[in-house]
Write a protein that holds these residues in place. Structure first.
Motif, short mmCIF file in Angstrom:
data_model
loop_
_atom_site.label_atom_id
_atom_site.label_comp_id
_atom_site.label_asym_id
_atom_site.label_seq_id
_atom_site.Cartn_x
_atom_site.Cartn_y
_atom_site.Cartn_z
N UNK A 1 87.91 68.65 -18.29
CA UNK A 1 88.08 69.36 -17.02
C UNK A 1 89.31 68.83 -16.32
N UNK A 2 90.02 69.69 -15.63
CA UNK A 2 91.23 69.30 -14.93
C UNK A 2 90.93 68.30 -13.84
N UNK A 3 91.95 67.46 -13.53
CA UNK A 3 91.75 66.41 -12.54
C UNK A 3 91.32 66.98 -11.20
N UNK A 4 91.85 68.17 -10.86
CA UNK A 4 91.52 68.74 -9.56
C UNK A 4 90.07 69.15 -9.44
N UNK A 5 89.38 69.33 -10.56
CA UNK A 5 87.98 69.76 -10.53
C UNK A 5 87.02 68.57 -10.57
N UNK A 6 87.56 67.39 -10.70
CA UNK A 6 86.70 66.21 -10.70
C UNK A 6 86.25 65.90 -9.27
N UNK A 7 85.07 65.35 -9.16
CA UNK A 7 84.55 64.97 -7.85
C UNK A 7 84.31 63.47 -7.79
N UNK A 8 84.62 62.90 -6.63
CA UNK A 8 84.44 61.45 -6.46
C UNK A 8 83.00 61.17 -6.08
N UNK A 9 82.38 60.26 -6.81
CA UNK A 9 80.97 59.93 -6.60
C UNK A 9 80.83 58.41 -6.47
N UNK A 10 80.08 57.98 -5.47
CA UNK A 10 79.81 56.55 -5.32
C UNK A 10 78.79 56.12 -6.38
N UNK A 11 79.26 55.29 -7.30
CA UNK A 11 78.41 54.81 -8.38
C UNK A 11 77.93 53.38 -8.11
N UNK A 12 78.87 52.51 -7.76
CA UNK A 12 78.51 51.11 -7.51
C UNK A 12 78.52 50.85 -6.02
N UNK A 13 77.35 50.57 -5.46
CA UNK A 13 77.26 50.29 -4.02
C UNK A 13 77.91 48.93 -3.72
N UNK A 186 86.36 49.76 -6.11
CA UNK A 186 86.20 50.83 -5.12
C UNK A 186 84.77 51.32 -5.01
N UNK A 187 84.02 51.25 -6.10
CA UNK A 187 82.66 51.76 -6.13
C UNK A 187 82.56 53.20 -6.56
N UNK A 188 83.70 53.88 -6.66
CA UNK A 188 83.69 55.32 -6.94
C UNK A 188 84.23 55.64 -8.33
N UNK A 189 83.73 56.74 -8.88
CA UNK A 189 84.26 57.29 -10.12
C UNK A 189 84.52 58.78 -9.90
N UNK A 190 85.53 59.29 -10.59
CA UNK A 190 85.82 60.73 -10.56
C UNK A 190 85.15 61.37 -11.78
N UNK A 191 84.18 62.21 -11.54
CA UNK A 191 83.34 62.75 -12.59
C UNK A 191 83.37 64.27 -12.63
N UNK A 192 83.11 64.79 -13.82
CA UNK A 192 83.05 66.24 -13.99
C UNK A 192 81.62 66.74 -14.09
N UNK A 193 80.65 65.85 -13.89
CA UNK A 193 79.24 66.22 -13.97
C UNK A 193 78.57 65.96 -12.63
N UNK A 194 77.51 66.68 -12.37
CA UNK A 194 76.74 66.51 -11.14
C UNK A 194 75.71 65.39 -11.36
N UNK A 195 75.90 64.28 -10.65
CA UNK A 195 74.96 63.17 -10.75
C UNK A 195 74.68 62.65 -9.34
N UNK A 196 73.53 62.04 -9.13
CA UNK A 196 73.23 61.50 -7.79
C UNK A 196 74.11 60.31 -7.47
N UNK A 197 74.56 60.24 -6.24
CA UNK A 197 75.36 59.09 -5.80
C UNK A 197 74.44 57.93 -5.43
#
Length: 228
Positions: A1-13, A186-197
């Motif tokens: 998926x293109x970089x622009x379609x990635x979403x930033x998700x908080x993975x590591x608190x 940072x705690x965040x990852x740019x992901x192309x899948x919908x996952x809970x933060x």
């Protein structure tokens, strides 16, 4: 998926990230102080107590922390491990989000090994000037055996696990283009899948601080058993 379609998700608190880097610093300091010996052994013991408090916190945080920091999020079964090794994950595996199956094995092995190393130090005797605070609760033979383990298998096993951890980070960075360290900062990852933060609010951070304080108090009471 293109970089622009990635979403930033908080993975590591934040508590997980602070635990990670605090453990790194304490383990490095503990090893360095042991190598220096002499008066530095006071700091070796203090850093060992700090590591024990951190490990206690991580166990509790593995039960009550952010979604991806919980043990339930990275305790994989044999089938999942086989799928990962074969490169045939299911859509709901999300191996690239938190810890992969191999990463989970590495993390758990590291936590257990460090806990065993600290535990052996609590009853160790270097036969010079330093003894563990709980040495009076075991026999001389038991103390001698665990002191030998602490200085040999425990020490070299720790070096091996740390080396594998570093090599895995380099492999993912150079071989697969994944910056694992960046996410741990940072705690965040740019992901192309919908996952809970992961939950990472002020309330959860204060809760984490309370857990850490309780673990530090428990270690202090444990160490105080040194005094008859």
């Amino acid at each position: 998926m293109a970089e622009g379609l990635l979403q930033k998700v908080r993975i590591w608190d934040l508590p997980t990230r602070l635990f990670h880097w605090a453990l790194v610093l304490c383990v490095i300091g503990s090893v360095a102080s042991a190598k220096l010996g002499g008066n530095a052994m006071v700091w070796h013991m203090r850093l060992g107590y700090a590591v024990l408090a951190l490990l206690g916190f991580r166990i509790l945080w593995g039960l009550f922390g952010g979604h991806w920091s919980r043990f339930s999020a990275f305790l994989y079964g044999p089938a999942a491990l086989i799928r990962y090794l074969r490169g045939r994950p299911r859509p709901d595996d999300h191996f690239e989000v938190g810890h992969s199956p191999l990463g989970a094995v590495s993390v758990l092995a590291m936590l257990v090994w460090i806990l065993l190393q600290v535990g052996s130090g609590l009853i160790a005797d270097d036969e010079i000037a330093t003894t563990g605070p709980l040495i009076r609760f075991v026999s001389g033979e038991v103390s001698l055996a665990w002191t030998s383990y602490h200085k040999s298998w425990g020490q070299w096993g720790l070096y091996a696990l740390v080396s594998l951890h570093v090599l895995a980070i380099l492999y993912y960075r150079l071989g697969r283009g994944r910056n694992l360290l960046g996410a741990m900062f940072s705690g965040d990852k740019h992901l192309s899948v919908q996952v809970p933060a992961a939950r990472d609010s002020l309330a959860t951070r204060l809760f984490a601080l309370t857990l850490l304080g309780a673990c530090a108090a428990a270690v202090y009471l444990l160490v105080s058993l040194e005094t008859p």
